[in-house]
Design a protein around this motif. Structure first.
Motif, PDB file in Angstrom:
ATOM      1  N   GLU A  59       0.826  13.659 -10.501  1.00 42.47           N
ATOM      2  CA  GLU A  59      -0.169  12.986 -11.336  1.00 42.47           C
ATOM      3  C   GLU A  59      -0.237  13.615 -12.727  1.00 42.47           C
ATOM      4  N   ILE A  60      -0.251  14.963 -12.768  1.00 40.97           N
ATOM      5  CA  ILE A  60      -0.313  15.664 -14.059  1.00 40.97           C
ATOM      6  C   ILE A  60       0.917  15.340 -14.905  1.00 40.97           C
ATOM      7  N   LEU A  61       2.103  15.371 -14.285  1.00 36.28           N
ATOM      8  CA  LEU A  61       3.343  15.154 -15.032  1.00 36.28           C
ATOM      9  C   LEU A  61       3.480  13.694 -15.467  1.00 36.28           C
ATOM     10  N   GLU A  62       3.017  12.749 -14.657  1.00 35.71           N
ATOM     11  CA  GLU A  62       3.070  11.339 -15.057  1.00 35.71           C
ATOM     12  C   GLU A  62       2.100  11.059 -16.190  1.00 35.71           C
ATOM     13  N   GLU A  63       0.922  11.675 -16.146  1.00 42.71           N
ATOM     14  CA  GLU A  63      -0.033  11.527 -17.246  1.00 42.71           C
ATOM     15  C   GLU A  63       0.527  12.102 -18.535  1.00 42.71           C
ATOM     16  N   LEU A  64       1.244  13.210 -18.386  1.00 39.57           N
ATOM     17  CA  LEU A  64       1.848  13.844 -19.554  1.00 39.57           C
ATOM     18  C   LEU A  64       2.903  12.932 -20.173  1.00 39.57           C
ATOM     19  N   GLU A  65       3.672  12.249 -19.351  1.00 35.42           N
ATOM     20  CA  GLU A  65       4.683  11.325 -19.865  1.00 35.42           C
ATOM     21  C   GLU A  65       4.047  10.198 -20.667  1.00 35.42           C
ATOM     22  N   LEU A  66       2.889   9.729 -20.215  1.00 34.06           N
ATOM     23  CA  LEU A  66       2.212   8.647 -20.926  1.00 34.06           C
ATOM     24  C   LEU A  66       1.682   9.099 -22.280  1.00 34.06           C
TER      25      LEU A  66
ATOM     26  N   GLN B 100      12.834  16.385 -13.966  1.00 30.84           N
ATOM     27  CA  GLN B 100      13.402  17.027 -12.778  1.00 30.84           C
ATOM     28  C   GLN B 100      12.301  17.648 -11.922  1.00 30.84           C
ATOM     29  N   LEU B 101      11.334  18.297 -12.566  1.00 31.23           N
ATOM     30  CA  LEU B 101      10.220  18.880 -11.827  1.00 31.23           C
ATOM     31  C   LEU B 101       9.381  17.779 -11.170  1.00 31.23           C
ATOM     32  N   LYS B 102       9.148  16.692 -11.897  1.00 29.86           N
ATOM     33  CA  LYS B 102       8.343  15.584 -11.348  1.00 29.86           C
ATOM     34  C   LYS B 102       9.033  14.978 -10.124  1.00 29.86           C
ATOM     35  N   ASP B 103      10.339  14.785 -10.196  1.00 26.68           N
ATOM     36  CA  ASP B 103      11.078  14.201  -9.068  1.00 26.68           C
ATOM     37  C   ASP B 103      11.008  15.108  -7.844  1.00 26.68           C
ATOM     38  N   LEU B 104      11.125  16.421  -8.057  1.00 25.60           N
ATOM     39  CA  LEU B 104      11.042  17.356  -6.938  1.00 25.60           C
ATOM     40  C   LEU B 104       9.629  17.354  -6.352  1.00 25.60           C
ATOM     41  N   ALA B 105       8.622  17.268  -7.210  1.00 24.34           N
ATOM     42  CA  ALA B 105       7.236  17.224  -6.732  1.00 24.34           C
ATOM     43  C   ALA B 105       6.999  15.972  -5.885  1.00 24.34           C
ATOM     44  N   LYS B 106       7.587  14.858  -6.295  1.00 25.21           N
ATOM     45  CA  LYS B 106       7.481  13.632  -5.508  1.00 25.21           C
ATOM     46  C   LYS B 106       8.143  13.812  -4.145  1.00 25.21           C
ATOM     47  N   GLU B 107       9.329  14.419  -4.161  1.00 25.83           N
ATOM     48  CA  GLU B 107      10.068  14.636  -2.921  1.00 25.83           C
ATOM     49  C   GLU B 107       9.288  15.522  -1.961  1.00 25.83           C
ATOM     50  N   LYS B 108       8.584  16.531  -2.507  1.00 21.44           N
ATOM     51  CA  LYS B 108       7.833  17.476  -1.673  1.00 21.44           C
ATOM     52  C   LYS B 108       6.392  17.015  -1.447  1.00 21.44           C
ATOM     53  N   LYS B 109       6.070  15.804  -1.972  1.00 25.34           N
ATOM     54  CA  LYS B 109       4.741  15.211  -1.781  1.00 25.34           C
ATOM     55  C   LYS B 109       3.624  16.078  -2.377  1.00 25.34           C
ATOM     56  N   ALA B 110       3.907  16.673  -3.539  1.00 30.65           N
ATOM     57  CA  ALA B 110       2.886  17.435  -4.271  1.00 30.65           C
ATOM     58  C   ALA B 110       2.183  16.464  -5.225  1.00 30.65           C
ATOM     59  N   LYS B 111       1.211  15.733  -4.703  1.00 31.66           N
ATOM     60  CA  LYS B 111       0.631  14.591  -5.420  1.00 31.66           C
ATOM     61  C   LYS B 111      -0.059  14.993  -6.724  1.00 31.66           C
ATOM     62  N   LYS B 112      -0.799  16.088  -6.722  1.00 28.42           N
ATOM     63  CA  LYS B 112      -1.522  16.496  -7.928  1.00 28.42           C
ATOM     64  C   LYS B 112      -0.561  16.832  -9.055  1.00 28.42           C
ATOM     65  N   ALA B 113       0.517  17.520  -8.729  1.00 31.44           N
ATOM     66  CA  ALA B 113       1.513  17.872  -9.744  1.00 31.44           C
ATOM     67  C   ALA B 113       2.153  16.609 -10.303  1.00 31.44           C
TER      68      ALA B 113
ATOM     69  N   LYS C  63       0.695  24.465 -10.307  1.00 29.32           N
ATOM     70  CA  LYS C  63       0.773  25.566 -11.274  1.00 29.32           C
ATOM     71  C   LYS C  63       1.929  25.335 -12.239  1.00 29.32           C
ATOM     72  N   ALA C  64       3.064  24.908 -11.695  1.00 26.76           N
ATOM     73  CA  ALA C  64       4.232  24.622 -12.537  1.00 26.76           C
ATOM     74  C   ALA C  64       3.950  23.452 -13.467  1.00 26.76           C
ATOM     75  N   ALA C  65       3.276  22.413 -12.950  1.00 25.00           N
ATOM     76  CA  ALA C  65       2.958  21.230 -13.767  1.00 25.00           C
ATOM     77  C   ALA C  65       2.013  21.594 -14.903  1.00 25.00           C
ATOM     78  N   ASN C  66       1.033  22.444 -14.623  1.00 22.42           N
ATOM     79  CA  ASN C  66       0.104  22.870 -15.682  1.00 22.42           C
ATOM     80  C   ASN C  66       0.822  23.701 -16.737  1.00 22.42           C
ATOM     81  N   PHE C  67       1.812  24.474 -16.311  1.00 22.88           N
ATOM     82  CA  PHE C  67       2.618  25.239 -17.269  1.00 22.88           C
ATOM     83  C   PHE C  67       3.354  24.279 -18.205  1.00 22.88           C
ATOM     84  N   VAL C  68       3.938  23.227 -17.635  1.00 20.05           N
ATOM     85  CA  VAL C  68       4.630  22.210 -18.446  1.00 20.05           C
ATOM     86  C   VAL C  68       3.654  21.542 -19.404  1.00 20.05           C
TER      87      VAL C  68
END
Length: 407
Positions: free
Chosen positions: A208-215, A193-206, A174-179
């Motif tokens: 993926e969304i944030l990495e696609e956004l970076e590209l 910062q949000l992407k790193d925390l999502a990685k740490e918490k193993k929120a894979k879908k978030a 939900k947070a990733a879609n907001f971004v």
């Protein structure tokens, strides 16, 4: 009895953190009056069936003090109806316990009522961020999202803070879609910062969304789009170009965001993925952007449709035509909804033309808005049978669906 029968100093009878009863308390003054209602610290739940012995819950008190220990507040909104005629009701104040709204546990359905009425000034951006992330009520989430649009980057920072200790993968998504939706105003540092925390918490879908956004972050948004939140132009459209294909996103006659492949003229409910072995995410970003926009637009249309329907049933109007133009015709999405409504000035009915360039009356002729007459939404009592028939034919001819039943 299973619980204590004697009230405490505040008139509260409590069992295992649940408020069972509040007895009325008088102040020994002349003339006699009720004291403020103080719910004792340690109460975690105030149920809807709490007994209020001889206690006019709101009418008798100007202030209701809720404890910081409160976790659920389930009283019926009718007990706090601010429209009642008594002046004490209008002046009643109910405090917002610190961090009451900042919980991942489901809050009662009445939360939006109290947020709009009693807690509107007390709630802060972090409260709205928590409600947006953790609650599922469609109307509550929509209300909070509007509050967060004032400071999207700060909202994401609060998301990060809230997700440090609690939150599931769905909350991260939900947070990733907001971004994704507010990518033009959320800073790179906050997004990372949000992407790193999502990685740490193993929120894979978030992730993926944030990495696609970076590209895709360097991919420019249409330069002439006036509505920064939906990325649609004033006619409710947007062009997507990727991998040699061009797609038009548009609102169909049912006011649902759809897409058309302009190369093949094929109509689609969604944008396709394209597989790129070198950069797999590049073909997914338009899909996610379209899906997020589709949901946000649907929520916004539902909210505005309800507002127009309320205006219609309450027989309200815009006394100044310029105010109507500012509120409706100059507002993206609202101006599209205006084509699905029959408006009225004095005894003349009209609507916005399908191409949104002029106003048309029931005969299909150009209508010039009169500057000194109010603008309202036409009803059956305002027009004759021939006019109603004419508008029925108009909507049929232009393949438009009325926003709601007017005649």
């Amino acid at each position: 009895m299973d619980y204590q029968t004697l009230p405490d100093e505040n008139g509260c009878i409590i069992e295992d953190g649940i408020l069972k009863e509040v007895k009325k308390i008088y102040l020994h003054t002349k003339p006699a009056r009720y004291a403020d209602i103080i719910i004792t610290e340690g109460v975690k739940v105030i149920p809807s069936n709490v007994t209020l012995t001889g206690c006019a819950w709101v009418k008798s008190s100007r202030n209701i003090h809720l404890p910081e220990s409160l976790e659920r507040f389930e009283c019926s909104p009718s007990d706090f109806d601010k429209t009642k005629s008594t002046s004490t009701t209008r002046d009643t104040k109910i405090n917002l316990p610190f961090r009451y709204l900042q919980t991942s546990s489901p809050l009662p359905a009445n939360t939006l009522f109290f947020l709009r009425n009693f807690w509107s000034e007390a709630a802060n951006l972090k409260d709205y961020a928590a409600l947006y992330l953790f609650q599922n009520s469609k109307f509550l989430v929509s209300y909070c999202r509007m509050k967060l649009t004032a400071e999207p980057d700060q909202a994401v920072k609060y998301f990060i803070e809230l997700l440090q200790n609690e939150g599931k993968a769905a909350h991260f998504q939900k947070a990733a879609n907001f971004v994704l939706f507010y990518k033009s105003v959320v800073t790179d540092a906050t997004r990372t910062q949000l992407k790193d925390l999502a990685k740490e918490k193993k929120a894979k879908k978030a992730v993926e969304i944030l990495e696609e956004l970076e590209l895709s972050i360097s991919e420019p948004i249409d330069s002439n789009v006036p509505f920064q939140y939906f990325w649609l132009d004033c006619t409710g459209r947007r062009i997507y170009k990727y991998y040699g294909e061009t797609f038009l996103a548009f609102l169909d006659k049912d006011l649902t965001l759809c897409a058309r492949n302009l190369n093949t003229n094929e109509e689609l409910n969604s944008l396709p993925f394209f597989i790129d072995s070198a950069n797999p995410a590049n073909g997914k970003w338009p899909y996610y952007h379209f899906e997020t926009t589709k949901k946000q637009v649907a929520d916004y249309i539902q909210k505005e449709s309800t507002s127009f329907s309320d205006i219609f049933h309450s027989e309200k109007c815009w006394k100044n035509p310029q105010d109507w133009i500012d509120d409706v015709i100059e507002q993206p999405i609202c101006n599209i909804l205006a084509k699905h409504i029959v408006w009225i000035q004095e005894d003349t009915t009209f609507t916005l033309s399908p191409n949104q360039t002029c106003f048309l009356d029931s005969d299909g002729k150009n209508y010039d808005l009169r500057k000194n007459l109010p603008v309202g939404i036409a009803a059956a009592k305002d027009v004759d049978a021939d006019t109603i028939t004419a508008w029925g034919n108009y909507f049929t001819d232009y393949d438009l669906e009325p926003l709601f039943k007017q005649f």
